[in-house]
Design an enzyme around this catalytic site. Sequence first.
Site, PDB file in Angstrom:
ATOM      1  CG  ASN A   1      -1.754  -1.316   1.496  1.00 49.91           C
ATOM      2  OD1 ASN A   1      -2.371  -1.518   0.503  1.00 49.91           O
ATOM      3  ND2 ASN A   1      -2.000  -1.733   2.784  1.00 49.91           N
TER       4      ASN A   1
ATOM      5  CE  LYS B   1      -2.254  -5.769   8.836  1.00 50.84           C
ATOM      6  NZ  LYS B   1      -2.461  -4.619   9.710  1.00 50.84           N
TER       7      LYS B   1
ATOM      8  CB  ALA C   1       5.129  -3.787   1.624  1.00 51.16           C
TER       9      ALA C   1
ATOM     10  N   GLY D   1       4.959  -8.146  25.624  1.00 51.82           N
ATOM     11  CA  GLY D   1       6.433  -9.603  24.490  1.00 51.82           C
ATOM     12  C   GLY D   1       5.189 -10.172  23.990  1.00 51.82           C
TER      13      GLY D   1
ATOM     14  CB  THR E   1       3.084   2.308  11.966  1.00 54.94           C
ATOM     15  OG1 THR E   1       1.582   3.352  13.227  1.00 54.94           O
ATOM     16  CG2 THR E   1       1.887   1.550  11.318  1.00 54.94           C
TER      17      THR E   1
ATOM     18  CG  ASP F   1       3.769  -5.604   9.627  1.00 53.37           C
ATOM     19  OD1 ASP F   1       2.476  -6.624   9.362  1.00 53.37           O
ATOM     20  OD2 ASP F   1       2.887  -4.377   9.132  1.00 53.37           O
TER      21      ASP F   1
ATOM     22  CB  SER G   1      10.804  -1.436  14.337  1.00 54.41           C
ATOM     23  OG  SER G   1       9.376  -1.831  15.203  1.00 54.41           O
TER      24      SER G   1
ATOM     25  N   GLY H   1       7.826   6.420  11.535  1.00 54.57           N
ATOM     26  CA  GLY H   1       8.018   5.568  10.556  1.00 54.57           C
ATOM     27  C   GLY H   1       7.756   3.666  10.855  1.00 54.57           C
TER      28      GLY H   1
HETATM   29  O1  RIB Z   1       0.780  -3.174   9.896  1.00 54.45           O
HETATM   30  C1  RIB Z   1       0.933  -1.813   9.182  1.00 54.45           C
HETATM   31  C2  RIB Z   1       0.143  -1.669   7.728  1.00 54.45           C
HETATM   32  O2  RIB Z   1      -1.417  -2.290   7.418  1.00 54.45           O
HETATM   33  C3  RIB Z   1      -0.094  -0.662   7.238  1.00 54.45           C
HETATM   34  O3  RIB Z   1       1.320  -0.398   6.550  1.00 54.45           O
HETATM   35  C4  RIB Z   1      -0.888  -0.218   5.896  1.00 54.45           C
HETATM   36  O4  RIB Z   1      -0.741  -0.408   4.862  1.00 54.45           O
HETATM   37  C5  RIB Z   1      -1.702  -1.769   6.364  1.00 54.45           C
HETATM   38  O5  RIB Z   1      -1.519  -3.280   5.866  1.00 54.45           O
END
Ligand code: RIB
Length: 324
Positions: free
Chosen positions: A25, A54, A56, A234, A257, A261, A291, A296
Amino acid sequence: MDTATARALDRSDRRPAVVVLGSINLDVVVELAHLPVPGETIIAQHVRRNVGGKGANQAVAARLAGADVEFVGRVGDDANADMLRNGLEAYGVGNRHLHAVDGAESGVAYINVADHDNTIVVVSGANWAWQQADADTDALVAAADVVICQLEVPDDVIERTARLTAGRFVLNAAPARPVSEELLPCCDPLVVNEHELAFLSGREITGPSEALTAQAELMERGARSVVTTLGSDGAVWTAPGEQGVQPAPRVDVRDTTGAGDVFIGHLATRLGSGASLGEAVRWATAAASWSVQVAGTHSAYPDLAQAAESLHLVPEPVFHPSSS
Ligand code: RIB
């Protein structure tokens, strides 16, 4: 450097082949003093646009963790597609299998960040307009050490991918929606946060002990292993014969955010390098806690050396024998 760190770094001489099949996205992000409530209008000072999704995010995290990564996904035939393609390339993630869907728009996510928390609205666009698999991708999936999927692309695509995986299949069941009985036995591990675990198990999850109970039930339903991230509590994991609780280090949280991931990208890479699930969870906890201290997504993701530096801050895990 402790022995566990040295062992894991030794193993990473061999870069695991990781395929991430999933979403990409354009993230449109605003940082706010607080998250808006219904009916409220808030003025933000600036907007940030970066590559997200998620899939990428997990691909970039795995690459930084030391894997050779190919991304499989869909963009639109619009102006954002090149930015998304280039965003993967900038980190050395293979994008030969990122194809454009005629007439579709690339996915966009609208993200509010505030109060150590966020809200995300995803307009899936091309991610959801995915119909045809291509033979090249099938061969890539079959040859990978680890294949990672999430739930931001259609079920058919995920299920087909799971069937073709000969290595380890990691499913991040996010955002929360049902996981089919066919897919569950492929997951090794199934990775969720507390909300997704509550959704899949029908239980209220208030901490590690409820999470371990819910994970045991998912193992009975067929999952090969399960990992749940619990934010500042945790993570917990369940594998055959073993459960564990991995406490998180105390850090100053700025932006969560995509932290899940980062966790998954590092987890999958360590698993692909031969680590046990418990060891991989420990590394992933170190990487995610690194992170969240930086605003960011991709630019806030640690590489293997940075994750290794944070490892000494991560408390020792607690192991529990389990009958599953
Ligand atoms: O996990 C975060 C991601 O969830 C964001 O980058 C957004 O694009 C959504 O897919």
